[in-house]
Write an enzyme that holds these catalytic residues in place. Structure first.
Site, PDB file in Angstrom:
ATOM      1  N   GLU A  43      32.929  19.143  54.887  1.00 48.27           N
ATOM      2  CA  GLU A  43      33.426  20.503  54.892  1.00 48.27           C
ATOM      3  C   GLU A  43      32.252  21.171  55.631  1.00 48.27           C
ATOM      4  O   GLU A  43      31.085  21.288  55.466  1.00 48.27           O
ATOM      5  CB  GLU A  43      33.151  21.016  53.415  1.00 48.27           C
ATOM      6  CG  GLU A  43      33.762  22.471  53.266  1.00 48.27           C
ATOM      7  CD  GLU A  43      33.772  22.963  51.986  1.00 48.27           C
ATOM      8  OE1 GLU A  43      33.504  24.338  51.685  1.00 48.27           O
ATOM      9  OE2 GLU A  43      34.063  22.248  50.921  1.00 48.27           O
ATOM     10  N   THR A  75      34.293  28.612  52.518  1.00 46.49           N
ATOM     11  CA  THR A  75      34.029  29.896  52.781  1.00 46.49           C
ATOM     12  C   THR A  75      35.124  30.463  53.621  1.00 46.49           C
ATOM     13  O   THR A  75      34.751  31.561  54.512  1.00 46.49           O
ATOM     14  CB  THR A  75      32.729  30.170  53.288  1.00 46.49           C
ATOM     15  OG1 THR A  75      31.790  29.175  52.813  1.00 46.49           O
ATOM     16  CG2 THR A  75      32.265  31.464  52.864  1.00 46.49           C
ATOM     17  N   LYS A 134      38.470  24.519  43.051  1.00 45.34           N
ATOM     18  CA  LYS A 134      36.995  24.707  43.100  1.00 45.34           C
ATOM     19  C   LYS A 134      36.471  25.380  42.062  1.00 45.34           C
ATOM     20  O   LYS A 134      36.952  26.595  42.015  1.00 45.34           O
ATOM     21  CB  LYS A 134      36.591  25.038  44.636  1.00 45.34           C
ATOM     22  CG  LYS A 134      35.275  25.164  44.914  1.00 45.34           C
ATOM     23  CD  LYS A 134      34.891  25.730  46.300  1.00 45.34           C
ATOM     24  CE  LYS A 134      33.416  25.957  46.678  1.00 45.34           C
ATOM     25  NZ  LYS A 134      32.972  26.587  47.774  1.00 45.34           N
TER      26      LYS A 134
END
Length: 218
Positions: A43, A75, A134
């Protein structure tokens, strides 16, 4: 070429490196090193200057077994970020908190989106929407929080991220996390890094490994 769903790859890899580098070149170097050490999913994040360029440069790479890399972008909090990441070749998107416009953009593009949350309601909403969620910042609740979540969301892929050291990954997996996001602390030595991934790896996409068909959504 493998067509495994990113969820299957994450559940098999179990440790998801989350890169926040000072520039695109640094992100590309670190991602390439992780892929060579045994990772397949990595990621990158929008906090890295030039992140879209880094995604475009790493998305065509392969892992140590010759399988296509799955480069995610974390993000991601706006539709603009979502479209830019997917245009650059991202295999999946991740947000740190509920992000309705990213969820909408991902649905429009048919993309995999792992939406972040912390409260049980936020996590349940993400899991109902996409089968995965998440949990961030995971260290606040600890592994016992994950165990409680899995009791009521047994089929969800829970990815615990935030404040977790590499040596603690096993505790989170034992508590029911399907994968653990790690932002720092991984070994710099290639052999030691490879040993970390080898120790955690589980079978992917059933007995046939990750060279088979697309894994169904959990």
């Amino acid at each position: 070429m493998s067509h495994c769903h990113p969820y299957a790859v994450l559940a098999a890899q179990r440790l998801l490196p989350v890169l926040r580098d000072a520039d695109a070149d640094g992100a590309v170097r670190r991602a390439a090193g992780l892929l060579a050490a045994g990772a397949r999913a990595v990621e990158l994040t929008t906090s890295t200057p030039g992140w879209a360029e880094a995604v475009a440069r790493t998305a065509p790479l392969a892992d140590a077994h010759g399988r296509p890399a799955l480069i995610g972008v974390g993000t991601v909090t706006t539709a603009r970020h979502a479209h830019a990441a997917l245009d650059a070749g991202a295999a999946f998107l991740v947000s740190p908190h509920p992000a309705p416009e990213v969820r909408e953009a991902a649905a429009e593009r048919g993309a995999v989106f792992i939406e972040g949350g912390f409260t049980p309601g936020e996590i349940a909403s993400s899991a109902r929407s996409a089968g995965a969620a998440k949990v961030f910042p995971a260290h606040v609740g600890g592994p016992r929080f994950i165990r409680s979540l899995k009791a009521v969301l047994p089929d969800a892929l829970i990815i615990a991220t935030g404040g977790i050291a590499p040596g603690e990954v096993g505790d989170w997996l034992d508590a029911g996390a399907g994968a653990v996001g790690i932002g720092g602390g991984l070994p710099a030595d290639p052999a030691a890094l490879a040993a970390v991934f080898a120790a955690l790896a589980a079978p992917c996409c059933g007995r046939g490994g990750c060279a088979g068909g697309r894994e169904p959504r959990p």
